[in-house]
Design an enzyme around this catalytic site. Structure first.
Site, PDB file in Angstrom:
ATOM      1  N   CYS A   1      -6.171  -2.537   7.919  1.00 52.50           N
ATOM      2  CA  CYS A   1      -7.233  -1.526   7.901  1.00 52.50           C
ATOM      3  C   CYS A   1      -8.485  -1.983   7.157  1.00 52.50           C
ATOM      4  CB  CYS A   1      -6.704  -0.224   7.297  1.00 52.50           C
ATOM      5  SG  CYS A   1      -6.350  -0.294   5.519  1.00 52.50           S
TER       6      CYS A   1
ATOM      7  N   CYS B   1       0.825  -1.200   0.000  1.00 54.60           N
ATOM      8  CA  CYS B   1       0.000   0.000   0.000  1.00 54.60           C
ATOM      9  C   CYS B   1       0.864   1.256   0.000  1.00 54.60           C
ATOM     10  CB  CYS B   1      -0.929   0.000   1.205  1.00 54.60           C
ATOM     11  SG  CYS B   1      -2.003   1.449   1.294  1.00 54.60           S
TER      12      CYS B   1
END
Length: 346
Positions: free
Chosen positions: A192, A94
């Site tokens: 997340c 990410c």
């Protein structure tokens, strides 16, 4: 580009909030950028918090929707990794493909030279390698240089880490003293996009692709039944659901046969690993004779070894055999607290 203008990633947490405050105190024109990777159109609490903090600090705030990019580069990669029987590291991917990419694109559009984050890391010019390199944080317990090892050299030179010389407790003290609402907000935990845990996330997204199969030993003897190879990782001991007289560890995952091999802890030891999709911030020839620390996990302090480059393939050879070598994990290479690069364990 304006060298007194900086874009900073704002998560709504204490680190990025204090980072934005420190940059402003240093005289930068600061733009806070919050990335929204969720499908819900209404703003979640983290984004609302980031908005309030930017208003409080008197800086511009932008929200950028990255749902499609995040799905393609992070979630799909995560699901593919477990489908291949390896253990991916979504946060590293990410940072490379989504978070830092979008922050730099935003900085370019806004004419800002610098990109800042609340990572605990720093940048230092190396006389030995004649370039800027990422460096371990002042507080090694919170160091996050591991997460950013895949950034290109031209981006490293444009990074600002306002927290680099602080410990976490000092950051909270600053936040409290200036009246930030997030001064006592807890640190984010887990993945997340999988708040329910990665096992439930895999079950939900892989569905009937997950099928029960056999645990076997190294001789092929059936030792029990597993819930689906995608739900397990190399080196795992807990949660196997086996009633055996002693502890066993997962030593191999065969996705073609939907079989998982279990064995002794000693079978996990490796002296050498190959690094796929490696990225280096220095020339390979400059580090072949160096004593290097390889960190096979974010939470690991690493182990010493050396780099080998054979037939266009990069290897890391530990001085002593190591068990933290699960395929899919990132091995990040350090020399004198400087990040040299790294790769994905094959």
């Amino acid at each position: 580009m304006n060298r007194k203008k900086a874009v900073i990633g704002m998560s709504g947490g204490v680190d990025s909030s204090v980072g934005a405050y420190l940059l402003k105190e240093q005289g930068y024109e600061v733009i806070g950028v919050t990335l929204n990777h969720k499908k819900e159109k209404s703003l979640n609490e983290e984004i609302k918090a980031a908005q309030r903090i930017c208003d409080f600090l008197g800086i511009e705030h932008k929200i950028i929707d990255i749902e499609e990019l995040f799905q393609k580069e992070v979630i799909d990669d995560f699901l593919e990794g477990y489908s291949q029987g390896i253990t991916p590291s979504p946060c590293v991917i990410c940072d490379e493909r989504v978070k830092m990419r979008v922050l730099f694109e935003t900085a370019d559009r806004e004419g800002a030279y610098f990109v800042a984050t609340g990572h605990y890391s720093s940048v230092e010019y190396s006389e030995e390698f004649k370039r800027d390199l990422l460096k371990v944080s002042y507080d090694p317990r919170k160091d996050q240089s591991y997460m950013l090892y895949r950034l290109d050299n031209d981006k490293i030179s444009r990074l600002l880490f306002p927290l680099h010389s602080y410990e976490k407790k000092q950051i909270r003290e600053i936040a409290k003293n200036i009246g930030l609402e997030v001064h006592d907000k807890g640190d984010s935990q887990g993945i997340c996009f999988a708040k329910e845990g990665y096992i439930e996330f895999l079950r939900k997204n892989l569905g009937d692709k997950i099928k029960k199969g056999n645990f076997i030993d190294s001789n092929g003897n059936i030792m029990g039944e597993h819930e689906g190879y995608q739900l397990y990782t190399i080196g795992q001991r807990r949660g196997l659901g086996l009633k055996l007289p002693r502890a066993y560890f997962i030593t191999k995952i065969n996705k073609e046969k939907n079989e998982i091999t279990i064995g002794e802890y000693e079978e996990l030891y490796r002296k050498r690993v190959e690094l796929k999709k490696f990225k280096l911030s220095v020339k390979i020839t400059d580090i072949l004779d160096k004593k290097i620390i390889g960190r096979p996990r974010f939470s690991s302090f690493g182990a010493s070894g050396k780099i080998l480059f054979e037939n266009e393939k990069l290897f890391f050879e530990f001085d002593e055999e190591n068990t933290q070598t699960a395929p899919g994990q990132h091995l990040v290479l350090y020399y004198k607290n400087l990040v040299l690069g790294g790769g994905i364990i094959s």
